[in-house]
Design an enzyme around this catalytic site. Structure first.
Site, mmCIF file in Angstrom:
data_model
loop_
_atom_site.group_PDB
_atom_site.id
_atom_site.type_symbol
_atom_site.label_atom_id
_atom_site.label_comp_id
_atom_site.label_asym_id
_atom_site.label_seq_id
_atom_site.Cartn_x
_atom_site.Cartn_y
_atom_site.Cartn_z
ATOM 1 N N ASN A 1 0.827 -1.206 0.000
ATOM 2 C CA ASN A 1 0.000 0.000 0.000
ATOM 3 C C ASN A 1 0.873 1.273 0.000
ATOM 4 O OD1 ASN A 1 -2.311 1.841 0.387
ATOM 5 N ND2 ASN A 1 -3.405 -0.058 0.775
ATOM 6 N N ARG A 2 0.313 2.386 0.431
ATOM 7 C CA ARG A 2 0.941 3.687 0.167
ATOM 8 C C ARG A 2 1.730 4.246 1.352
ATOM 9 N NH1 ARG A 2 -3.827 3.254 -2.578
ATOM 10 N NH2 ARG A 2 -3.463 3.623 -4.788
ATOM 11 N N HIS B 1 3.330 -0.021 -2.892
ATOM 12 C CA HIS B 1 3.651 -1.453 -3.010
ATOM 13 C C HIS B 1 5.156 -1.741 -3.169
ATOM 14 C CE1 HIS B 1 -0.520 -2.265 -2.887
ATOM 15 N NE2 HIS B 1 -0.821 -2.175 -4.156
ATOM 16 N N HIS C 1 -1.428 -9.701 -3.760
ATOM 17 C CA HIS C 1 -2.351 -8.902 -4.557
ATOM 18 C C HIS C 1 -3.180 -9.774 -5.497
ATOM 19 C CE1 HIS C 1 -3.826 -5.183 -6.177
ATOM 20 N NE2 HIS C 1 -3.006 -4.493 -5.415
ATOM 21 N N TYR D 1 -6.300 -11.068 -7.399
ATOM 22 C CA TYR D 1 -7.594 -10.573 -7.877
ATOM 23 C C TYR D 1 -8.491 -11.797 -8.025
ATOM 24 C CZ TYR D 1 -5.419 -6.116 -9.273
ATOM 25 O OH TYR D 1 -4.782 -4.912 -9.285
ATOM 26 N N ASP E 1 -11.814 1.205 -2.777
ATOM 27 C CA ASP E 1 -10.362 1.011 -2.669
ATOM 28 C C ASP E 1 -9.963 1.542 -1.290
ATOM 29 O OD1 ASP E 1 -7.712 0.623 -3.108
ATOM 30 O OD2 ASP E 1 -7.509 2.047 -4.760
ATOM 31 N N GLN F 1 -7.401 -4.316 2.912
ATOM 32 C CA GLN F 1 -7.745 -3.360 1.855
ATOM 33 C C GLN F 1 -8.704 -4.062 0.910
ATOM 34 O OE1 GLN F 1 -6.249 -0.209 1.615
ATOM 35 N NE2 GLN F 1 -6.912 0.475 -0.410
ATOM 36 N N GLU G 1 -6.692 -7.507 0.516
ATOM 37 C CA GLU G 1 -5.271 -7.483 0.855
ATOM 38 C C GLU G 1 -5.106 -7.292 2.363
ATOM 39 O OE1 GLU G 1 -3.576 -4.390 -1.926
ATOM 40 O OE2 GLU G 1 -5.581 -4.603 -2.711
HETATM 41 C C1 BGC Z 1 -4.454 -0.166 -4.285
HETATM 42 C C2 BGC Z 1 -5.037 0.483 -5.529
HETATM 43 C C3 BGC Z 1 -4.086 0.302 -6.665
HETATM 44 C C4 BGC Z 1 -3.795 -1.146 -6.839
HETATM 45 C C5 BGC Z 1 -2.744 -1.350 -7.893
HETATM 46 C C6 BGC Z 1 -4.246 -1.605 -4.572
HETATM 47 O O1 BGC Z 1 -3.697 -2.237 -3.474
HETATM 48 O O2 BGC Z 1 -5.255 0.025 -3.153
HETATM 49 O O3 BGC Z 1 -5.289 1.840 -5.314
HETATM 50 O O4 BGC Z 1 -4.575 0.858 -7.843
HETATM 51 O O5 BGC Z 1 -3.347 -1.715 -5.645
HETATM 52 O O6 BGC Z 1 -3.033 -2.433 -8.612
#
Ligand code: BGC
Length: 345
Positions: A72-73, A100, A173, A175, A245, A286, A314
């Site tokens: 994350n950020r 990430h 990550h 999906y 998100d 997340q 996540e």
């Molecule tokens: C984030 C998204 C981001 C994505 C990238 C996620 O974990 O929360 O904002 O676009 O990752 O694939």
């Protein structure tokens, strides 16, 4: 366990695929990025991904990959630890954030792999030495990830030790789509998130407050349809995220014992194929509804990538932890967290 050469990177390095599984679940994992390339549930593939390594290189979605050193950020791509300011790559350029793990996160690393089978199922152990100063983070970290399949349980255990204090927060990550990845969007599926509180974010998706979900579109405490209307609803937080998100704080009221650990029930995700319950000992999750999952490069078997064609759950520490003094792995301490994806049998 079956292994085979999956593909080659443009520089010639070979990427190997490893298959572990049970009658109910089959996982194909790559040594590149620790990517879960395939996840078969009762014979149907439920995870986003590509047939060729090129797909993972050209798309920026971190499909199925391990994420680190910090998932994350991190706001402004910097943090201060023990009086020293560290500057990281602002790889989420438009928002000025570090995302990430930076330019070459764990999703782009080659992992050493070892497989084993025991009475608890089939396991794949991936290890990596992340050197001091890599991506400008302090400390050499020895990382170990174990993917396990046992019956209808798929788990990921993240372990690490660092020789210096460092921010550390790993996730995967994946999906997922419980209609099957070749199936419909998530609009006719339901999700329960066991969280009373979430992170309210600013325009750069950085948490500014911990707020109750009650009375908001983010109240998933009882199973809720992931409808198109919900995804595009007129809500300030939803618009900031360009959809769902957001970070949720898991309530630790329901738990299960797994591999000797107490894991809290975080979410229940239900589609046409059945239900998946997520358990973890991480404090947060997340929920990202694949709002940017579009692009010309097709998924496996030529499938079109569609917005809201899957979702990510996540497990993590809350975003931007290092700027609040959180999510710091102290030198010599053991980092040890698990995410358990328990499917209906
Ligand atoms: C984030 C998204 C981001 C994505 C990238 C996620 O974990 O929360 O904002 O676009 O990752 O694939």
């Amino acid at each position: 366990m079956k292994t085979y050469i999956f593909d080659k990177l443009p520089d010639g390095r070979e990427v190997t695929a490893y298959e572990i599984g049970s009658e109910t679940l089959g996982a194909t994992i790559l040594n590149y990025g620790g990517i879960i390339q395939k996840l078969l549930y009762k014979g149907t593939d439920i995870i986003g991904g590509y047939d060729k390594i090129e797909g993972y290189l050209v798309s920026d979605g971190y499909q199925g990959a391990l994420i680190g050193r910090y998932a994350n950020r991190i706001r402004g791509a910097k943090f201060t630890l023990n009086g020293v300011e560290y500057r990281l790559a602002a790889n989420e350029e438009a928002r000025g954030n570090h995302l990430h793990g930076g330019m070459e996160g764990y999703d782009k690393k080659f992992w050493a792999v070892e497989g084993k089978t025991d009475c608890d199922g089939e396991h794949l152990v991936l290890t990596l030495t992340d050197p001091d100063g890599n991506e400008n983070y302090p400390g050499t970290v020895s990382v170990r990830v174990t993917y396990s399949v046992c019956g209808a349980d798929f788990s990921i255990r993240y372990e690490a030790v660092s020789d210096k204090d460092t921010p550390f927060n790993m996730t995967n990550h994946a999906y997922l789509n419980m209609n099957g990845i070749a199936g419909d969007t998530i609009y006719n599926e339901t999700l329960m998130i066991n969280a009373d509180e979430m992170s309210k974010v600013d325009e750069n998706l950085i948490p500014v407050a911990k707020v109750p979900v009650e009375g908001t579109p983010f109240d998933f405490r009882t199973p809720k349809l992931l409808s198109r209307e919900l995804m595009f609803c007129d809500d300030e937080q939803m618009q900031k995220g360009q959809g769902l998100d957001h970070n949720f704080y898991i309530s630790a009221d329901e738990a299960t014992l797994y591999q000797g650990k107490k894991l809290a029930k975080a979410a229940v995700y239900t589609g046409a194929l059945g239900a998946l319950t997520l358990y973890t000992d991480k404090p947060c999750v997340q929920f990202y509804a694949a709002n940017f999952m579009e692009g010309a490069y097709p998924f496996k078997g030529g499938l079109v990538r569609r917005r809201n064609g899957a979702l990510c759950l996540e497990t993590q520490f809350a975003p931007d932890g290092p700027n609040r003094g959180e999510a710091i792995l102290r030198a010599g301490d053991k980092y040890d967290y698990t995410a358990l994806f328990r499917f209906d049998d």
